[in-house]
Design an enzyme around this catalytic site. Structure first.
Site, PDB file in Angstrom:
ATOM      1  N   GLY A 100     -13.010 -12.622  -5.782  1.00 43.55           N
ATOM      2  CA  GLY A 100     -13.981 -11.999  -6.688  1.00 43.55           C
ATOM      3  C   GLY A 100     -14.434 -13.011  -7.723  1.00 43.55           C
ATOM      4  O   GLY A 100     -13.620 -13.666  -8.363  1.00 43.55           O
ATOM      5  N   TYR A 101     -15.761 -13.119  -7.877  1.00 37.72           N
ATOM      6  CA  TYR A 101     -16.302 -14.073  -8.859  1.00 37.72           C
ATOM      7  C   TYR A 101     -17.282 -13.405  -9.803  1.00 37.72           C
ATOM      8  O   TYR A 101     -17.808 -14.033 -10.717  1.00 37.72           O
ATOM      9  CB  TYR A 101     -16.987 -15.241  -8.136  1.00 37.72           C
ATOM     10  CG  TYR A 101     -18.065 -14.803  -7.181  1.00 37.72           C
ATOM     11  CD1 TYR A 101     -17.760 -14.490  -5.853  1.00 37.72           C
ATOM     12  CD2 TYR A 101     -19.395 -14.685  -7.588  1.00 37.72           C
ATOM     13  CE1 TYR A 101     -18.750 -14.082  -4.972  1.00 37.72           C
ATOM     14  CE2 TYR A 101     -20.386 -14.280  -6.714  1.00 37.72           C
ATOM     15  CZ  TYR A 101     -20.057 -13.980  -5.404  1.00 37.72           C
ATOM     16  OH  TYR A 101     -21.042 -13.575  -4.543  1.00 37.72           O
ATOM     17  N   GLY A 102     -17.548 -12.118  -9.572  1.00 40.71           N
ATOM     18  CA  GLY A 102     -18.466 -11.369 -10.424  1.00 40.71           C
ATOM     19  C   GLY A 102     -17.736 -10.179 -11.011  1.00 40.71           C
ATOM     20  O   GLY A 102     -16.644 -10.309 -11.563  1.00 40.71           O
ATOM     21  N   SER A 103     -18.345  -8.996 -10.833  1.00 37.26           N
ATOM     22  CA  SER A 103     -17.737  -7.808 -11.446  1.00 37.26           C
ATOM     23  C   SER A 103     -16.348  -7.512 -10.889  1.00 37.26           C
ATOM     24  O   SER A 103     -15.561  -6.816 -11.527  1.00 37.26           O
ATOM     25  CB  SER A 103     -18.647  -6.591 -11.278  1.00 37.26           C
ATOM     26  OG  SER A 103     -18.911  -6.380  -9.917  1.00 37.26           O
TER      27      SER A 103
ATOM     28  N   GLU B 176     -21.573  -3.554  -2.719  1.00 41.12           N
ATOM     29  CA  GLU B 176     -22.486  -4.643  -3.069  1.00 41.12           C
ATOM     30  C   GLU B 176     -22.942  -5.581  -1.976  1.00 41.12           C
ATOM     31  O   GLU B 176     -23.518  -6.611  -2.247  1.00 41.12           O
ATOM     32  CB  GLU B 176     -21.900  -5.552  -4.146  1.00 41.12           C
ATOM     33  CG  GLU B 176     -20.467  -5.637  -4.358  1.00 41.12           C
ATOM     34  CD  GLU B 176     -20.278  -6.030  -5.816  1.00 41.12           C
ATOM     35  OE1 GLU B 176     -21.248  -6.491  -6.402  1.00 41.12           O
ATOM     36  OE2 GLU B 176     -19.196  -5.858  -6.356  1.00 41.12           O
TER      37      GLU B 176
HETATM   38  C1  BEZ Z   1     -17.867 -10.030  -7.027  1.00 37.00           C
HETATM   39  O1  BEZ Z   1     -17.961  -9.240  -7.945  1.00 37.00           O
HETATM   40  O2  BEZ Z   1     -17.108 -10.963  -7.064  1.00 37.00           O
HETATM   41  C2  BEZ Z   1     -18.726  -9.838  -5.808  1.00 37.00           C
HETATM   42  C3  BEZ Z   1     -19.957 -10.402  -5.778  1.00 37.00           C
HETATM   43  C4  BEZ Z   1     -20.740 -10.209  -4.645  1.00 37.00           C
HETATM   44  C5  BEZ Z   1     -20.303  -9.468  -3.582  1.00 37.00           C
HETATM   45  C6  BEZ Z   1     -19.043  -8.932  -3.643  1.00 37.00           C
HETATM   46  C7  BEZ Z   1     -18.264  -9.119  -4.752  1.00 37.00           C
END
Ligand code: BEZ
Length: 231
Positions: free
Chosen positions: A18-21, A106
């Site tokens: 995970g690199y975002g939310s 997502e």
């Molecule tokens: C995330 O939040 O790391 C993420 C970003 C894009 C797709 C799936 C997860």
């Protein structure tokens, strides 16, 4: 309950990067969460979200910009913090369920890669993780853009989970919280620009001319230089 205990990875385990939310909103059914990094990717707002994904009028007028991990072109230089995130080990009997959940949450327009993940504390690894990345094959993919135009877009736009600027500022905070070196210069630069726009907005309409130009694609190296020397 998640633990940071046993970090040994066997080949039949499923780990998600995970690199975002996902950093601050974990997936369901994980039993380990480890901060660390992957090499060779940059974290960018390079993917407009199709407006059909939301019912909010504002989001339809100003669709938000989704975060992706992208692979920079040959000349781009990678910086500390760019591949920082969190690896989650998913409970073995829940893997199919979590993959379904992620698809719903997502995955539109993302491509799956498997890449080595390096735990920040050096206690194990590398661990093979699944990562959802953005690639130029996707029609939506924008590639590098002028950072000020992007900040203005993020300031005004909204997606299915809320204001794009709230997402950006939450991401900045989550990255800062991972480790002392985990800050991402691109995310910090965009957050500073968004705060400046917000401050001007608070002073009144005369200070808030919306970006009059279309997004200008810039090369990765240009973007790196601009984000490292904010004016
Ligand atoms: C995330 O939040 O790391 C993420 C970003 C894009 C797709 C799936 C997860």
């Amino acid at each position: 309950m998640a633990t940071n205990g046993d970090k040994t990875a066997s080949s039949d385990e499923f780990w998600l990067f995970g690199y975002g939310s996902l950093i601050w909103k974990p997936p369901p059914h994980f039993d380990q969460r480890i901060p660390g990094w992957v090499n060779g990717y940059v974290r960018r707002f390079w993917q407009p979200r199709p407006p059909r994904h939301t019912r909010s009028p504002r989001a339809r007028r100003h669709p938000d910009r989704a975060l992706v991990l992208g692979q920079p072109g040959g000349r781009a230089r990678l910086r500390p913090g760019q591949g920082v995130g969190v690896a989650y080990r998913i409970e073995a009997d829940r893997v199919a369920e979590v993959k379904d959940y992620l698809d719903i949450r997502e995955i539109n327009g993302y491509t799956i890669h498997y890449t080595p993940f390096h735990p920040a504390d050096g206690s194990a690894g590398p661990i093979r993780t699944l990562v959802y990345i953005g690639t130029p094959d996707n029609d939506q993919f924008t590639g590098p853009q002028d950072p000020q135009a992007l900040a203005e877009h993020i300031y005004r736009s909204e997606g299915p989970s809320g204001l794009n600027r709230d997402y950006l500022l939450s991401l900045e905070k989550a990255l800062d919280g991972l480790s002392p070196e985990s800050g991402d210069t691109h995310i910090t630069d965009l957050s500073n620009r968004v705060r400046e726009i917000q401050a001007s907005d608070a002073k009144g309409p005369a200070h808030t001319e919306p970006a009059s130009h279309e997004f200008r694609k810039v090369s990765s190296i240009d973007e790196q230089e601009e984000t490292e020397k904010p004016q």
